[in-house]
Design a protein around this motif. Structure first.
Motif, PDB file in Angstrom:
ATOM      1  N   SER A 181     -97.368  -2.225  -4.208  1.00  0.00           N
ATOM      2  CA  SER A 181     -97.749  -2.422  -5.804  1.00  0.00           C
ATOM      3  C   SER A 181     -97.263  -1.220  -6.548  1.00  0.00           C
ATOM      4  O   SER A 181     -97.010  -0.034  -5.734  1.00  0.00           O
ATOM      5  CB  SER A 181     -99.384  -2.659  -5.639  1.00  0.00           C
ATOM      6  N   ASP A 182     -97.381  -1.340  -7.609  1.00  0.00           N
ATOM      7  CA  ASP A 182     -97.124  -0.134  -8.476  1.00  0.00           C
ATOM      8  C   ASP A 182     -98.016   0.825  -8.661  1.00  0.00           C
ATOM      9  O   ASP A 182     -97.879   2.080  -8.769  1.00  0.00           O
ATOM     10  CB  ASP A 182     -96.457  -0.690  -9.975  1.00  0.00           C
ATOM     11  N   SER A 183     -99.363   0.513  -8.649  1.00  0.00           N
ATOM     12  CA  SER A 183    -100.564   1.195  -8.807  1.00  0.00           C
ATOM     13  C   SER A 183    -100.950   1.465  -7.458  1.00  0.00           C
ATOM     14  O   SER A 183    -100.756   0.884  -6.403  1.00  0.00           O
ATOM     15  CB  SER A 183    -101.746   0.384  -9.650  1.00  0.00           C
ATOM     16  N   ALA A 184    -101.883   2.416  -7.329  1.00  0.00           N
ATOM     17  CA  ALA A 184    -102.412   2.950  -6.200  1.00  0.00           C
ATOM     18  C   ALA A 184    -103.154   1.858  -5.314  1.00  0.00           C
ATOM     19  O   ALA A 184    -103.866   1.191  -5.922  1.00  0.00           O
ATOM     20  CB  ALA A 184    -103.217   4.248  -6.283  1.00  0.00           C
ATOM     21  N   GLY A 185    -102.937   1.751  -4.116  1.00  0.00           N
ATOM     22  CA  GLY A 185    -103.353   0.729  -3.160  1.00  0.00           C
ATOM     23  C   GLY A 185    -103.915   1.306  -1.816  1.00  0.00           C
ATOM     24  O   GLY A 185    -104.447   2.169  -1.774  1.00  0.00           O
ATOM     25  N   TRP A 186    -103.430   0.559  -0.854  1.00  0.00           N
ATOM     26  CA  TRP A 186    -104.021   0.920   0.617  1.00  0.00           C
ATOM     27  C   TRP A 186    -102.986   1.233   1.405  1.00  0.00           C
ATOM     28  O   TRP A 186    -101.666   0.685   1.344  1.00  0.00           O
ATOM     29  CB  TRP A 186    -104.687  -0.469   1.018  1.00  0.00           C
ATOM     30  N   ALA A 187    -103.370   1.978   2.440  1.00  0.00           N
ATOM     31  CA  ALA A 187    -102.288   2.098   3.617  1.00  0.00           C
ATOM     32  C   ALA A 187    -102.967   2.069   4.970  1.00  0.00           C
ATOM     33  O   ALA A 187    -104.366   2.145   4.682  1.00  0.00           O
ATOM     34  CB  ALA A 187    -101.694   3.460   3.643  1.00  0.00           C
ATOM     35  N   CYS A 188    -102.651   1.347   6.003  1.00  0.00           N
ATOM     36  CA  CYS A 188    -103.196   1.154   7.162  1.00  0.00           C
ATOM     37  C   CYS A 188    -102.404   1.301   8.326  1.00  0.00           C
ATOM     38  O   CYS A 188    -101.329   1.105   8.429  1.00  0.00           O
ATOM     39  CB  CYS A 188    -103.475  -0.503   7.291  1.00  0.00           C
ATOM     40  N   ILE A 189    -103.188   1.957   9.516  1.00  0.00           N
ATOM     41  CA  ILE A 189    -102.306   2.522  10.859  1.00  0.00           C
ATOM     42  C   ILE A 189    -103.225   1.835  11.672  1.00  0.00           C
ATOM     43  O   ILE A 189    -104.469   1.946  11.762  1.00  0.00           O
ATOM     44  CB  ILE A 189    -102.702   4.000  10.707  1.00  0.00           C
ATOM     45  N   GLY A 190    -102.451   0.915  12.767  1.00  0.00           N
ATOM     46  CA  GLY A 190    -103.030   0.437  13.761  1.00  0.00           C
ATOM     47  C   GLY A 190    -102.332   0.416  15.209  1.00  0.00           C
ATOM     48  O   GLY A 190    -101.613   1.061  15.261  1.00  0.00           O
ATOM     49  N   ASP A 191    -102.307  -0.855  15.798  1.00  0.00           N
ATOM     50  CA  ASP A 191    -101.664  -0.959  17.077  1.00  0.00           C
ATOM     51  C   ASP A 191    -101.045  -2.503  17.069  1.00  0.00           C
ATOM     52  O   ASP A 191    -100.854  -2.868  18.304  1.00  0.00           O
ATOM     53  CB  ASP A 191    -102.628  -0.834  17.947  1.00  0.00           C
ATOM     54  N   MET A 192    -100.753  -3.164  16.093  1.00  0.00           N
ATOM     55  CA  MET A 192    -100.405  -4.570  16.338  1.00  0.00           C
ATOM     56  C   MET A 192     -99.023  -4.687  15.598  1.00  0.00           C
ATOM     57  O   MET A 192     -98.583  -4.181  14.704  1.00  0.00           O
ATOM     58  CB  MET A 192    -101.232  -5.627  15.367  1.00  0.00           C
TER      59      MET A 192
END
Length: 344
Positions: A297-308
């Motif tokens: 997205s252009d506006s601030a959103g989410w980041a995720c770190i995992g194992d899949m």
């Protein structure tokens, strides 16, 4: 009359400290993220360099050490395990579907991580590295099998109360524990963590669980954990819907049955092809074993770190990811995406 004054000196090295994630410069930190770079050269340090960030770095900075060093953030953090594993005052679980000394487990969850805590607090380290880390009876080291490819790590320090929720998430993940100790003084408070360490899993729906975990410093993280019977891709089938955003996903592109970019749903999911830390560090996802996603997205959103990964097999396996809506973390991952696959 002579007045005698007695001074008690407490040496810092003898003071007990609560278990925590440790940053690149030896300080306890609320959280850190490490991106182990692929082997981009054939020097003695090739395959052991990494990028690092925590709440003070304002994004990515070069790692202060090498991955095989106890001076690295991951090495400092896990050194607490090797120093305290015989103590009845700590609990720990090491889990990996590709353990250091055993055959891979393709039936249970595609999950990798370490939990270590005392009665005050502890850390949950989620990572993507096969054969890592060594068992608690050994010492910290980096496996030679993990030099070639990129790997991801997120460590968060949590207060003791949060490990009840973390234990439940690990039950959904259906972890493969290969070394653990949950003394009786912990198991009563943390029944699901104890059960997960004994290879137990959830036995009734719902087959996925989302929970907010609050760090010791008060920072919220959203944990997504799915069981094999959820029966769908973690990213396109769940995370994108909850975060209400398109996703770019980095995962191991060399496994069988890769899921292509998906534009058939409300929110699209794109497979990343190329990673860039600026002009000096560029590499293909085919040499990157890390697992993460970022809202596109252009506006601030989410980041995720995992194992899949995104493949047919892992639609039928447990696993998860840990997400943050921190705008600095989001931007740091979004800028890494150099190329991704659009939908056909």
């Amino acid at each position: 009359m002579t007045l005698h004054v007695f001074m008690i000196v407490i040496l810092p090295s003898l003071c007990s400290a609560a278990i925590s994630c440790y940053g690149d410069h030896g300080q306890p930190v609320d959280w850190f993220i490490v991106y182990k770079l692929p082997r981009l050269d054939h020097t003695s340090e090739g395959g052991m360099k990494y990028m690092y960030q925590d709440h003070t770095s304002e994004g990515w900075v070069r790692g202060a050490a090498l991955m095989n060093s106890t001076e690295s953030a991951v090495g400092r953090t896990l050194s607490q395990l090797y120093q305290s594993s015989q103590s009845k005052n700590v609990a720990y679980v090491l889990y990996n579907d590709q353990p250091p000394a055993n055959m891979s487990n393709a039936i249970r969850g595609h999950t990798k991580g370490v939990v270590l805590l005392d009665k005050q607090q502890g850390f949950w380290l989620i990572h993507s590295t096969p054969r890592f880390p060594p068992s608690s009876s050994q010492k910290y080291d980096w496996p030679s099998s993990a030099l070639r490819n990129g790997q991801s790590f997120i460590c968060v320090t949590y207060p003791y109360s949060q490990f009840k929720e973390i234990g439940t998430q690990l039950m959904y993940n259906t972890i493969t524990p290969y070394d653990s100790s949950i003394p009786d003084t912990f198991s009563g408070d943390l029944p699901d963590l104890n059960s997960a360490a004994m290879k137990k899993q959830v036995t009734k729906p719902p087959w996925n669980r989302q929970v907010t975990l609050t760090s010791a410093g008060g920072k919220p993280f959203t944990s997504f954990a799915k069981h094999a019977r959820f029966g769908d891709d973690l990213y396109s089938g769940w995370v994108s819907e909850v975060l209400k955003s398109d996703l770019c996903v980095q995962f191991w592109l060399n496994s069988r049955g890769i899921l292509p970019s998906n534009c058939s749903l409300t929110y699209h999911t794109y497979d990343i092809q190329t990673i860039s830390f600026g002009s000096a560090i560029n590499f293909s996802s085919h040499v990157d074993h890390s697992k993460w996603c970022v809202t596109w997205s252009d506006s601030a959103g989410w980041a995720c770190i995992g194992d899949m990964n995104r493949n047919n097999e892992e639609m039928q396996r447990g696993g998860g990811t840990l997400c943050s809506s921190d705008p600095i973390i989001w931007k740091s991952f979004k800028t890494l995406v150099s190329k991704y696959n659009t939908c056909e």
